[in-house]
Design an enzyme around this catalytic site. Sequence first.
Site, PDB file in Angstrom:
ATOM      1  N   LYS A 229     -24.084  28.290 -42.067  1.00  0.00           N
ATOM      2  CA  LYS A 229     -24.456  27.004 -41.473  1.00  0.00           C
ATOM      3  C   LYS A 229     -24.187  27.032 -39.972  1.00  0.00           C
ATOM      4  O   LYS A 229     -23.197  27.610 -39.515  1.00  0.00           O
ATOM      5  CB  LYS A 229     -23.674  25.877 -42.144  1.00  0.00           C
ATOM      6  CG  LYS A 229     -24.094  24.467 -41.718  1.00  0.00           C
ATOM      7  CD  LYS A 229     -23.330  23.406 -42.488  1.00  0.00           C
ATOM      8  CE  LYS A 229     -23.713  22.001 -42.059  1.00  0.00           C
ATOM      9  NZ  LYS A 229     -22.966  20.956 -42.798  1.00  0.00           N
TER      10      LYS A 229
ATOM     11  N   SER B 296     -25.460  17.347 -44.938  1.00  0.00           N
ATOM     12  CA  SER B 296     -26.031  17.958 -43.751  1.00  0.00           C
ATOM     13  C   SER B 296     -26.266  19.464 -43.876  1.00  0.00           C
ATOM     14  O   SER B 296     -26.870  20.077 -43.003  1.00  0.00           O
ATOM     15  CB  SER B 296     -25.094  17.716 -42.564  1.00  0.00           C
ATOM     16  OG  SER B 296     -23.826  18.339 -42.787  1.00  0.00           O
TER      17      SER B 296
ATOM     18  N   SER C  33     -21.544  16.967 -47.821  1.00  0.00           N
ATOM     19  CA  SER C  33     -22.599  17.756 -47.175  1.00  0.00           C
ATOM     20  C   SER C  33     -22.849  19.116 -47.797  1.00  0.00           C
ATOM     21  O   SER C  33     -23.848  19.761 -47.477  1.00  0.00           O
ATOM     22  CB  SER C  33     -22.288  17.927 -45.680  1.00  0.00           C
ATOM     23  OG  SER C  33     -22.453  16.704 -45.010  1.00  0.00           O
TER      24      SER C  33
END
Length: 533
Positions: free
Chosen positions: A109, A184, A208
């Site tokens: 990420k 996210s 997330s």
Amino acid sequence: MQVGFHSGLRSGSLRGLAFKQARCKHTVVAASAKQSVIREIHEQLTTKKRSAVEVTQQYLDAIAKTDSTVNSYITVDGEQALAQARAVDARIAAGETLGPLAGVPLAIKDNICTAGTRTTAGSQILRDYVPTFDATAVSRLRGAGAVFLGKTNMDEFGMGSSTENSSYQPTRNPWDSERVPGGSSGGSAAAVAAHECAAALGSDTGGSIRQPAHFCGIVGLKPTYGRVSRYGLISYASSLDCIGPMAHTVEDAALLLNSIAGGDTHDATSSGRPAVDYAAGLAPALAAGGSRPLAGKRIGLVSQTLGEGVAPAIDAAVRAAARHLESLGATVEEVSLPTFGQGLPAYYVLALSEASSNLSRYDGVRYGARSPAAADLASLFAGSRAEGLGGEVKRRILMGTYALSAGYYDAYYKRAQQVRTLVQQEMVAALAEGRCDALLSPVAPSAAYRLGEKSSDPLAMYKGDLMTVNVNLAGLPALVLPAGFVPEGGAELPIGLQLVGRAFDEAGLLGLGYAYEQTAGLPAKRAPLAAMT
């Protein structure tokens, strides 16, 4: 504080919704039991059926083929990935013994720092940031010989639930390109579901990792706060942020956790508790348990997460999962957590307050891209933030600053901290010895929604975090597993279930998840946009 336990859902009482499960004296393993992708790659490499370069190139080809539609990645570094793969092949040629992650292509990420590779946190204000150091989690994976394909898309600074708040591109759900992958960590979830990596790292501040795993039909683990070092994770809300694995199977998530878990002198909030081998005992424990591998386990079905406001198909899937867990020997009880609904507003006060403090550093002087139009210091600050930060980030900074301002601190921030304590105490009490070994709930009220459906209504999007934020407030570990599919607008969309465990009992939580995953007999399906690997 009261935690209610209701006997109406004890063993055998969930059979009202039919669930076909063979009973025998031997271990119950479904014909469609999931096999570890990481183990498969490791076996191919160690037996020299394939080289690490071949495996890596296959994933790079998959990215080239599908990511123009899915938009999982912000940055792909094929040159670095192939160099890492060649190094693994050289170790194999030299006769070295490889660990399970050596040569395995992973995605990271884009809020987790990677030395020499751009790390943007999904924001224009960090569009040119290339770290000179690795996050501790990345450093440990690098030391294990993993291959890094690139950095995945995300809501800017982790602020969002759909990955539509990325300042680069919206990521699309591999199961339906007109729907969101969640957020996210939507880029990491979509990359796994689209077979653009073997597994990925995400981060979880209020759900997330877990909500995108639910939307994309994969496994996601939010570890206990402090189990994985936050060093090198670009902060959103420091008391809530966690790094964790996103993968195809529970065993793959366990193998990743093996590498990244453990204390770290760079992070004072990391725990010194020794990490265990989270993968080693999964299969033996399931085999040893015969047809009732979960005998003696007690699981609490959180009553506040079912019924009104939850899609009927989600409700039914979670209840079906509860029945299946009963068939494996577990006792399932309905549990009431009276403060459950108070967690969401408290979370948003606390997370946004911390964000307003953490993001104050991005001013074009200390950190972040500098506005070229600035004429003085005031216009430099204002211009850099106006040009570099997106609308949702600005909204959250403003709300957090308001909650911390003189005259409002006690009314908002202090009260939210008090609610956090109540939520934590209530969940810990429910998970005390002699009560529940884990809590079961949906992950979100619905399956993946359409792109743009909630982007104009931030409050509606915030409400989607209702079932995940309390876990972060309490600092507990939680595991999301695929629980089936629901028809939606002509597409079949995956849905998941959430298991919440005791602090630092990731091993027990993964064991429960593995038993469910390997015996549930869910249909083996591939996302329509997934690359052929």
